[in-house]
Structures are given as C-alpha cells and as structure tokens.
Design an enzyme around this catalytic site. Structure first.
Site, PDB file in Angstrom:
ATOM      1  N   LYS A 139     -14.109  -3.335  10.182  1.00 36.35           N
ATOM      2  CA  LYS A 139     -14.668  -2.349   9.237  1.00 36.35           C
ATOM      3  C   LYS A 139     -16.123  -2.032   9.578  1.00 36.35           C
ATOM      4  CE  LYS A 139     -11.680  -4.079   5.516  1.00 36.35           C
ATOM      5  NZ  LYS A 139     -11.609  -5.076   4.444  1.00 36.35           N
ATOM      6  N   LYS A 192      -7.311  -0.434   9.756  1.00 37.57           N
ATOM      7  CA  LYS A 192      -8.665  -0.662  10.319  1.00 37.57           C
ATOM      8  C   LYS A 192      -8.628  -1.194  11.748  1.00 37.57           C
ATOM      9  CE  LYS A 192      -8.078  -2.820   7.135  1.00 37.57           C
ATOM     10  NZ  LYS A 192      -7.316  -3.540   6.180  1.00 37.57           N
ATOM     11  N   GLY A 236      -1.880 -15.276  -3.952  1.00 38.62           N
ATOM     12  CA  GLY A 236      -1.695 -14.002  -3.256  1.00 38.62           C
ATOM     13  C   GLY A 236      -2.998 -13.314  -2.879  1.00 38.62           C
ATOM     14  N   ASP A 272     -11.460  -8.998  10.120  1.00 39.01           N
ATOM     15  CA  ASP A 272     -11.247  -7.832   9.253  1.00 39.01           C
ATOM     16  C   ASP A 272     -12.593  -7.147   8.947  1.00 39.01           C
ATOM     17  OD1 ASP A 272      -9.404  -6.456   7.031  1.00 39.01           O
ATOM     18  OD2 ASP A 272     -11.242  -7.095   6.031  1.00 39.01           O
ATOM     19  N   GLU A 290     -10.126   7.022   5.159  1.00 41.75           N
ATOM     20  CA  GLU A 290     -10.894   6.426   4.055  1.00 41.75           C
ATOM     21  C   GLU A 290     -10.395   5.033   3.695  1.00 41.75           C
ATOM     22  OE1 GLU A 290     -13.684   7.948   2.009  1.00 41.75           O
ATOM     23  OE2 GLU A 290     -13.689   5.775   1.962  1.00 41.75           O
ATOM     24  N   VAL A 317       0.834  -1.215   0.000  1.00 42.83           N
ATOM     25  CA  VAL A 317       0.000   0.000   0.000  1.00 42.83           C
ATOM     26  C   VAL A 317       0.867   1.263   0.000  1.00 42.83           C
ATOM     27  CG1 VAL A 317      -1.749   1.279   1.294  1.00 42.83           C
ATOM     28  CG2 VAL A 317      -1.909  -1.202   1.092  1.00 42.83           C
ATOM     29  N   GLY A 328      -5.483  -3.855  -2.430  1.00 44.26           N
ATOM     30  CA  GLY A 328      -4.530  -3.696  -3.533  1.00 44.26           C
ATOM     31  C   GLY A 328      -3.777  -2.387  -3.440  1.00 44.26           C
ATOM     32  N   GLU A 330      -3.742 -14.263   2.810  1.00 44.59           N
ATOM     33  CA  GLU A 330      -2.478 -14.192   3.562  1.00 44.59           C
ATOM     34  C   GLU A 330      -2.045 -15.594   3.982  1.00 44.59           C
ATOM     35  OE1 GLU A 330      -0.987 -11.308   4.495  1.00 44.59           O
ATOM     36  OE2 GLU A 330      -2.542  -9.871   3.939  1.00 44.59           O
TER      37      GLU A 330
HETATM   38  N1  HSE Z   1      -7.646  -8.345   3.776  1.00 39.95           N
HETATM   39  C1  HSE Z   1      -8.657  -7.445   3.319  1.00 39.95           C
HETATM   40  C2  HSE Z   1      -9.608  -8.167   2.378  1.00 39.95           C
HETATM   41  C3  HSE Z   1      -8.121  -6.244   2.602  1.00 39.95           C
HETATM   42  O1  HSE Z   1      -9.406  -9.334   2.042  1.00 39.95           O
HETATM   43  O2  HSE Z   1     -10.578  -7.540   1.981  1.00 39.95           O
HETATM   44  C4  HSE Z   1      -7.708  -5.162   3.501  1.00 39.95           C
HETATM   45  O3  HSE Z   1      -8.724  -4.808   4.389  1.00 39.95           O
END
Ligand code: HSE
Length: 426
Positions: free
Chosen positions: A205, A105, A187, A201, A129, A14, A302, A190
């Site tokens: 969010k 996040k 890829g 995750d 953002e 990033v 990405g 992870e």
């Molecule tokens: N690992 C997250 C996803 C991307 O797979 O959406 C970054 O938040």
C-alpha cells in the site's frame, strides 16, 4: 438513463459486499447519479454461494472468457486477490476495452505499469481505490483533492490486523503470540498471517500511495520493511511510561535528499492524532505545503467498507468520460535520477541488559557518542539484581549509525544483550 453493466470476479467477502451495495442501492444510484448500474455477470466456482446472494443462475459463470466477452458488461470488478489468476483476468478485461476496478494491492503494486499500459492501449479505465485502506478514500484524495499541494509527508496506520494486535497487546499487556491466536480465532487475522504481521501488506500500500503522493514511481523494492513479530509487551509498557503508543507505521517522505519509504513498528507521542487510531481502524496523515496537515480515518478492511470503495470507483467510471492515468512515467523501476534515502533519520528507543556494575552505562554512552548518537532519556529498571534492563531514547540520528553503534554496544563486556530497538516518530 445511462445503463452500466458490471461483472464481479470472485464472490468472497469483498465481492459479496460489493454485490450487496450494488443490489441494495440500485434505485438510490439511479436517483442520485443518474445511472442504472446492474450486475450482469459473476465469476464464481461456488454456484451455491452466488445463488444464496440472490444472483440469477444465468449470470453465474466459472469461465472468465464468457464473463469478459459478455456484451452487457462494461466494468469488470476484480476482487480475487493475489497475483495469478487475477493478473491474467484483469489484462484480458483491459485488452478487450473493459474498464477494471480492483481491490488487489499486491497485483497493483507489482504490475501497475503493465496494467496501465494495457488500459491505455484500449482507452479503458483502471481504478484501484479499494487497494489501499479500503473504505478510506485516500486514492481519490491524492489524485483529486490534494492536487494543489506538494506533499512532503504521508504517515499512516494502513494495516488493520497489526493495529488490532498492537492495540490488544497495549491494553492487556499480553504477548504477541497469544494475541495473534485470539485475533485469528475472531477472524481479525488470517490463518497465514505473514502478509500482515511481516509488513508486506502495508508495504504494497505504501508503494502505491507514495507513488501517487510524490508523482513518481516508488517501486516495492524501495520500501524498507519490518513487521511486528519481535515486539515484546514490556517494550510497549516502557514506551507507555514515557508517553508513547506503539504502531506499525507506513512512512513516506519527500525531502531534499530524496524519497524515503518505510514500514516498521514505531513509537508515537500519545497526543498525536494517529495514537488514537485503535483496534482494526486505519488512518493516513498527510502534510501538504498548501493545506498543512490532514488526516483520513476509517475502516481499512471488511465486506462493506471495501465494497464502498469499489462501488465508488464503479460510479466514478460510469459517470466520467475523462480517464485519468498516472501523472508520472509508470514503469517497473523508479525513474532515472530519482533518489531514495536508505540511511534515514529517526529517534530511537533502545532497551539493553547491562551488568549492574559501576561504569557500565558510561561505556555504553561512550560508544554511542563515538557514532554521534546523543541520549535524551535514560531509565534504569530494577534494583539489587545482577543484570538490569536499561532503556534509552536518543536524539534524532542516522539509522546506519545506530546499527553500527549497537553492534559495538552488544560486544561490551558489561552488556549482556541488546534486546529491542524501536524507532520513535512523530
Ligand atoms: N489485511 C489487511 C489489513 C486488509 O489487515 O489491513 C486488506 O488490505
């Protein structure tokens, strides 16, 4: 022309994408935004990586104090991820009055209150953002574009890894483990996939997005969370037969009984716009009382999509003097008096294995009826075998009633096992 200096903390995927956008669009931003944005410093231990991007040696540092105290740096971009050392670095930047732009996040979800307090103390900007659905400008939409609305519902596919895995399982009929391995090889996932596949995750969010949408703090511990690791391909296939697509949904509702926030796999009607969001794409569907339904769709991860969100925040910070903080009291806990709904309502897909005996299904239906659960559809799979899979879809009912009823169903002599329970939404 106004000059703005940026420091980038971390030149991973990033950070690299952010640098490239700032470098390649410098003249474009001068022309379109009237501001000259330059990268004045990068915090990166791997000097070679920074040099390979064309960054001058004198701007590369492995010392956070040196980066933050650089008088040419106005805005600090944090793209390290995780809580520490990112938290200490961000707080140090805010304490010294530098505006912070972050994609983090987990840090933001857990310590937003602390970061905002530090920012207010020095009148520094705090922009995030890129923390949610990266390339999709959902935060700006909630802060600026939806202000006229009371938002009743926010439903999203906000994790690309799990959407990629579920899409492939749906297309190919493959098992979870097999697709996960392939996603890791390509890829998309992870090496340690837990944060994505267990729903953490998406929960981070959802906590951030629903706080903004409902103008009150929705702490992480209020978000109900289930991941996708128990999803079986036969359930996806049976759901498809019934006209459903399986997604990991993040759902936020603000109704008469309170706020409801949950992340879990769910079947959605194949005609719903979210059903068409495939592969690693993300989307958020919002219902506002004035605008009605809107949907934002795009890439949630990405280098360049996340860089897009970060650089948009950098430009916003560079071209606005009115710093906006949250519309609500931003503390670690929920505000007193705000109610949260745990016993939420949904429809349910239930798969169980029953003995092929007269009256077996009637007994199951009887238990469900005792808990006020009514059946919409019931399909029996397989013939002439001892144990048969049975799929049923319920009318809308309460989560706790389903859990209690299924404990009793599982204990029936004619039931071999309760195999899957998947909520059916939208
Ligand atoms: N690992 C997250 C996803 C991307 O797979 O959406 C970054 O938040």
């Amino acid at each position: 022309m106004k000059s703005v200096g940026v420091a980038i903390l971390g030149l991973g995927v990033v950070g690299g994408g952010t640098y490239k956008i700032l470098r390649d669009h410098r003249e474009y931003f001068q022309r379109t935004q009237g501001v000259d944005i330059t990268v004045e410093s990068v915090l990166e231990i791997n000097k070679e990586k920074a040099l390979a991007l064309g960054i001058e040696e004198g701007k590369i540092s492995d010392n956070i104090a040196e980066v933050i105290s650089n008088p040419n740096v106005d805005i600090v971009v944090e793209v390290i991820g995780g809580v520490e050392p990112a938290k200490s670095f961000v707080l140090a930047a805010l304490h010294s009055g530098k505006t912070v732009v972050t994609s983090n996040k987990e840090l933001f979800c857990k310590y937003w209150h602390e970061l905002e307090k530090a920012a207010k103390r020095t009148n520094a900007g705090l922009y995030f953002e890129a923390s949610c659905v990266s390339g999709v400008p959902i935060i700006r939409t909630l802060i600026d574009g939806m202000q006229a609305n009371v938002i009743e519902n926010l439903t999203g596919i906000i994790n690309g890894t799990t959407n990629y895995i579920l899409t492939r399982m749906s297309r190919e009929g493959s098992g979870y483990e097999e697709v996960l391995k392939e996603a890791q090889r390509l890829g998309y996932a992870e090496a340690d996939p837990a944060a994505d596949v267990e729903g953490y995750d998406a929960a981070y969010k959802l906590s951030i997005l629903s706080s903004l949408a409902f103008h009150t703090k929705v702490p992480l511990d209020k978000v109900y969370r289930e991941g996708i690791t128990d999803i079986r391909p036969q359930d996806i296939a049976y759901g498809q037969e019934l006209g459903y697509v399986l997604k990991l949904l993040a759902i936020g509702k603000n109704g008469q009984n309170g706020i409801e926030v949950r992340v879990h796999p769910a079947f959605i009607r194949k005609e719903h716009p979210l059903a068409a969001v495939s592969d690693s794409f993300n989307a958020v569907f919002l219902k506002g009382d004035s605008v009605g339904d809107i949907m934002l769709y795009g890439r949630g991860a990405g280098a360049l999509p996340t860089g897009s969100a970060i650089v948009s925040d950098v430009i916003y910070a560079a071209t606005h003097n009115d710093i906006k903080y949250t519309t609500f009291k931003n503390s670690a806990q929920a505000e007193a008096g705000v109610k949260f709904v745990n016993d939420f309502r949904s429809r349910y897909y239930i798969r169980f294995t029953a003995k092929d005996k007269a009256g077996a299904l009637a007994k199951v239906a009887g238990v469900l009826a005792k808990y006020g659960i009514s059946i919409v559809d019931l399909i029996q799979k397989g013939e002439d075998c001892e144990d048969i899979p049975v799929i049923l879809i319920t009318h809308e009912t309460n989560e706790y009633a389903v859990r209690r009823a299924l404990d009793k169903v599982a204990a029936l002599d004619d039931v071999v096992s309760v195999d899957s329970v998947i909520r059916v939404e939208v």
